[in-house]
Design a protein around this motif. Structure first.
Motif, PDB file in Angstrom:
ATOM      1  N   HIS A  84      35.261  68.255   9.302  1.00  0.00           N
ATOM      2  CA  HIS A  84      34.373  69.384   9.032  1.00  0.00           C
ATOM      3  C   HIS A  84      33.436  69.119   7.855  1.00  0.00           C
ATOM      4  N   LEU A  85      33.730  68.080   7.076  1.00  0.00           N
ATOM      5  CA  LEU A  85      32.916  67.776   5.890  1.00  0.00           C
ATOM      6  C   LEU A  85      31.873  66.691   6.144  1.00  0.00           C
ATOM      7  N   TRP A  86      31.923  66.077   7.323  1.00  0.00           N
ATOM      8  CA  TRP A  86      31.037  64.948   7.593  1.00  0.00           C
ATOM      9  C   TRP A  86      30.240  65.183   8.873  1.00  0.00           C
ATOM     10  N   GLU A  87      29.068  64.549   8.935  1.00  0.00           N
ATOM     11  CA  GLU A  87      28.300  64.531  10.178  1.00  0.00           C
ATOM     12  C   GLU A  87      27.754  63.131  10.391  1.00  0.00           C
ATOM     13  N   TRP A  88      27.585  62.749  11.658  1.00  0.00           N
ATOM     14  CA  TRP A  88      27.121  61.403  11.956  1.00  0.00           C
ATOM     15  C   TRP A  88      26.051  61.447  13.038  1.00  0.00           C
ATOM     16  N   THR A  89      25.093  60.554  12.906  1.00  0.00           N
ATOM     17  CA  THR A  89      24.009  60.463  13.882  1.00  0.00           C
ATOM     18  C   THR A  89      23.848  59.012  14.315  1.00  0.00           C
ATOM     19  N   LYS A  90      23.308  58.832  15.533  1.00  0.00           N
ATOM     20  CA  LYS A  90      23.084  57.484  16.051  1.00  0.00           C
ATOM     21  C   LYS A  90      21.645  57.023  15.852  1.00  0.00           C
ATOM     22  N   SER A  91      20.724  57.990  15.663  1.00  0.00           N
ATOM     23  CA  SER A  91      19.324  57.626  15.441  1.00  0.00           C
ATOM     24  C   SER A  91      18.729  58.569  14.385  1.00  0.00           C
ATOM     25  N   PRO A  92      18.690  58.134  13.120  1.00  0.00           N
ATOM     26  CA  PRO A  92      19.133  56.818  12.634  1.00  0.00           C
ATOM     27  C   PRO A  92      20.657  56.734  12.568  1.00  0.00           C
ATOM     28  N   LEU A  93      21.161  55.519  12.586  1.00  0.00           N
ATOM     29  CA  LEU A  93      22.605  55.305  12.514  1.00  0.00           C
ATOM     30  C   LEU A  93      23.048  55.530  11.074  1.00  0.00           C
ATOM     31  N   GLU A  94      23.708  56.652  10.826  1.00  0.00           N
ATOM     32  CA  GLU A  94      24.189  56.945   9.479  1.00  0.00           C
ATOM     33  C   GLU A  94      25.257  58.023   9.530  1.00  0.00           C
ATOM     34  N   ILE A  95      26.024  58.109   8.460  1.00  0.00           N
ATOM     35  CA  ILE A  95      27.065  59.117   8.311  1.00  0.00           C
ATOM     36  C   ILE A  95      26.805  59.846   6.996  1.00  0.00           C
ATOM     37  N   ARG A  96      26.860  61.171   7.035  1.00  0.00           N
ATOM     38  CA  ARG A  96      26.474  61.987   5.874  1.00  0.00           C
ATOM     39  C   ARG A  96      27.622  62.914   5.463  1.00  0.00           C
ATOM     40  N   TYR A  97      27.853  62.964   4.140  1.00  0.00           N
ATOM     41  CA  TYR A  97      28.843  63.878   3.574  1.00  0.00           C
ATOM     42  C   TYR A  97      28.143  65.208   3.304  1.00  0.00           C
ATOM     43  N   LYS A  98      28.465  66.228   4.064  1.00  0.00           N
ATOM     44  CA  LYS A  98      27.706  67.475   4.060  1.00  0.00           C
ATOM     45  C   LYS A  98      27.703  68.218   2.721  1.00  0.00           C
ATOM     46  N   PRO A  99      28.815  68.252   1.960  1.00  0.00           N
ATOM     47  CA  PRO A  99      28.776  69.013   0.703  1.00  0.00           C
ATOM     48  C   PRO A  99      27.765  68.502  -0.312  1.00  0.00           C
ATOM     49  N   THR A 100      27.457  67.207  -0.302  1.00  0.00           N
ATOM     50  CA  THR A 100      26.579  66.640  -1.339  1.00  0.00           C
ATOM     51  C   THR A 100      25.328  65.965  -0.792  1.00  0.00           C
ATOM     52  N   GLY A 101      25.337  65.573   0.483  1.00  0.00           N
ATOM     53  CA  GLY A 101      24.216  64.833   1.038  1.00  0.00           C
ATOM     54  C   GLY A 101      24.330  63.329   0.867  1.00  0.00           C
ATOM     55  N   GLN A 102      25.448  62.852   0.317  1.00  0.00           N
ATOM     56  CA  GLN A 102      25.665  61.396   0.217  1.00  0.00           C
ATOM     57  C   GLN A 102      25.648  60.778   1.615  1.00  0.00           C
ATOM     58  N   LYS A 103      25.268  59.494   1.671  1.00  0.00           N
ATOM     59  CA  LYS A 103      25.168  58.844   2.972  1.00  0.00           C
ATOM     60  C   LYS A 103      25.843  57.477   3.002  1.00  0.00           C
ATOM     61  N   ILE A 104      26.314  57.148   4.209  1.00  0.00           N
ATOM     62  CA  ILE A 104      26.708  55.785   4.539  1.00  0.00           C
ATOM     63  C   ILE A 104      25.609  55.244   5.444  1.00  0.00           C
ATOM     64  N   LEU A 105      24.946  54.193   4.997  1.00  0.00           N
ATOM     65  CA  LEU A 105      23.813  53.614   5.707  1.00  0.00           C
ATOM     66  C   LEU A 105      24.229  52.309   6.367  1.00  0.00           C
ATOM     67  N   PHE A 106      23.673  52.016   7.528  1.00  0.00           N
ATOM     68  CA  PHE A 106      24.030  50.815   8.281  1.00  0.00           C
ATOM     69  C   PHE A 106      22.790  49.937   8.442  1.00  0.00           C
ATOM     70  N   ARG A 107      22.959  48.651   8.147  1.00  0.00           N
ATOM     71  CA  ARG A 107      21.853  47.722   8.262  1.00  0.00           C
ATOM     72  C   ARG A 107      22.350  46.389   8.830  1.00  0.00           C
ATOM     73  N   GLY A 108      21.389  45.605   9.360  1.00  0.00           N
ATOM     74  CA  GLY A 108      21.707  44.276   9.873  1.00  0.00           C
ATOM     75  C   GLY A 108      20.849  43.229   9.199  1.00  0.00           C
ATOM     76  N   LEU A 109      21.402  42.061   8.988  1.00  0.00           N
ATOM     77  CA  LEU A 109      20.651  40.979   8.364  1.00  0.00           C
ATOM     78  C   LEU A 109      19.602  40.404   9.302  1.00  0.00           C
ATOM     79  N   ASP A 110      19.608  40.832  10.572  1.00  0.00           N
ATOM     80  CA  ASP A 110      18.557  40.400  11.486  1.00  0.00           C
ATOM     81  C   ASP A 110      17.243  41.150  11.229  1.00  0.00           C
ATOM     82  N   ASP A 111      17.276  42.124  10.328  1.00  0.00           N
ATOM     83  CA  ASP A 111      16.059  42.825   9.896  1.00  0.00           C
ATOM     84  C   ASP A 111      16.056  42.846   8.370  1.00  0.00           C
ATOM     85  N   PRO A 112      15.645  41.752   7.720  1.00  0.00           N
ATOM     86  CA  PRO A 112      15.751  41.625   6.254  1.00  0.00           C
ATOM     87  C   PRO A 112      15.062  42.750   5.493  1.00  0.00           C
ATOM     88  N   MET A 113      13.908  43.225   5.987  1.00  0.00           N
ATOM     89  CA  MET A 113      13.182  44.266   5.267  1.00  0.00           C
ATOM     90  C   MET A 113      13.989  45.563   5.181  1.00  0.00           C
TER      91      MET A 113
END
Length: 410
Positions: A84-113
């Motif tokens: 109940h405290l988290w939400e996740w999306t596939k586009s963009p691929l990320e997971i967010r902690y709803k009480p604060t807005g903190q995020k888990i971000l996902f990246r690949g080294l196949d896109d250095p930028m």
């Protein structure tokens, strides 16, 4: 509100890992060692404890997150009963902690930028998790991300990079960088399935079978020990970014598709390559590597990848499977001819080429790093390969048969 016992959810074997606050937290481990699931649990727990911390999760290839790190972190949220405290999306691929807005971000080294230009909306980018870090063959790729985790943090916060991987080859830069040194900024540990109390007897039986049938693999995938690269069969390869469409435009370039069947213990392996005969170069641009595939699933995979009309040379020991794949629409599949001493002669043919492996073909990198000559009772190398780490390599050998026949005909 449900109460959760961390001790029951996490289990044992990772106390030092869980509590370590230094810069680098590195775990090499065998399969089933809890290294990835424990890391996922730790990240979710920590982000709820530190309301200004954000996490970056790195894999070599971005698309691999969805079924690995992203799924593991969602699993960790469920295990800790905080859905109940988290939400996740596939586009963009990320997971967010709803009480604060903190995020888990996902990246690949196949896109250095996408890795070097990260900003966060709330708080600070404190932590990074490199899953399957062994796949990162270039240490500079790691260093670029390492340098991006910088800047002053509030009191009580800390910067940390966590690396988890299977230790396929002792020559990898990870060993020298983290395991051959002692530093107060590094926690480098080894774990294996023996510390995983959540495995059932059937899981343990697989490892016991591996210990008997594939002792070298057991040391790596079972016990988490470094793989020995002594007697490597292929030294004529390197990982390389290349444009498949540009290679295909070269004069005389031929495609080569091979299939090696597997099921319970061994994976089904599909090798996809372009062969430049004029320059004696092989460009491996795609692979498939999966256990427990039925023939209809193999056919669907080949169609999904767009290779249904290609000539595919498959393991001739599976004539029934080849016949079924034809019925499922893979009409140009043919059995390999093999013949006496076909393994060794196929290896010798491949050794005449420079082999380029696209970074997306991570399983090919593992096999080419670990396919070695066998030894006699005195420990001396003999001209016979160990029958292990060779499923994609076998598929590549099969795929090259038509090219070898054309060369002989000339």
């Amino acid at each position: 509100m449900s109460k959760v016992s961390l001790k029951k959810v996490v289990g044992g074997g990772y106390k030092d890992f869980w509590n370590y606050l230094g810069r680098y937290r590195v775990v090499k481990g065998g399969r089933g060692s809890k290294k990835s699931t424990t890391t996922a649990l730790n990240i979710i727990y920590r982000m709820m404890k530190y309301p200004l911390a954000n996490t970056l999760v790195i894999r070599k290839v971005f698309k691999d997150h969805k079924d690995s790190t992203y799924a593991q972190l969602k699993w960790a949220i469920h295990q800790l009963k905080v859905d109940h405290l988290w939400e996740w999306t596939k586009s963009p691929l990320e997971i967010r902690y709803k009480p604060t807005g903190q995020k888990i971000l996902f990246r690949g080294l196949d896109d250095p930028m996408s890795v070097t230009s990260i900003t966060v909306d709330v708080g600070y980018l404190c932590w990074a998790w490199f899953e399957e870090a062994y796949q990162i063959l270039n240490e500079d790729d790691f260093n670029k991300v390492d340098m991006s985790i910088r800047g002053e943090l509030p009191p009580g916060y800390f910067k940390q990079l966590t690396l988890t991987f299977n230790p396929w080859n002792e020559k990898h830069w990870l060993k020298k960088r983290f395991f051959d040194v002692q530093s107060p900024n590094i926690l480098a540990i080894t774990t294996n399935y023996l510390c995983n109390e959540f495995l059932d007897q059937s899981d343990i039986d697989l490892f016991e079978d591996m210990k008997i049938r594939f002792p070298r693999r057991y040391k790596i995938e079972g016990l988490g020990e470094w793989g020995i690269a002594e007697g490597a069969i292929f030294e004529n390869w390197k990982e390389s970014h290349f444009d498949k469409s540009e290679i295909a435009k070269r004069s005389g370039v031929k495609s080569a598709f091979g299939l090696d069947f597997g099921f319970t213990v061994d994976p089904t392996a599909l090798s996809c390559a372009l062969v430049d005969m004029n320059n004696k170069e092989i460009f491996i641009f795609d692979e498939h590597y999966e256990k427990a595939m039925h023939n209809d699933e193999i056919a669907e995979m080949i169609k999904r990848k767009g290779y249904a009309k290609e000539l595919i040379i498959a393991d001739s020991a599976e004539q029934k499977s080849i016949s079924e794949l034809r019925r499922y629409g893979i009409r140009r599949i043919k059995p390999a001819e093999k013949g006496p001493d076909s393994v060794r002669s196929g290896i010798q043919f491949l050794q005449q080429f420079q082999i380029f492996v696209h970074p997306s073909c991570a399983n090919f990198v593992v096999e080419l790093s670990n396919y070695v000559w066998d030894t006699n009772k005195d420990g001396q190398l003999i001209n016979k390969p160990i029958d292990d780490y060779n499923h994609l390599i076998d598929a590549l050998r099969y795929s090259m048969e038509p090219i070898r026949k054309r060369m002989r005909a000339r």
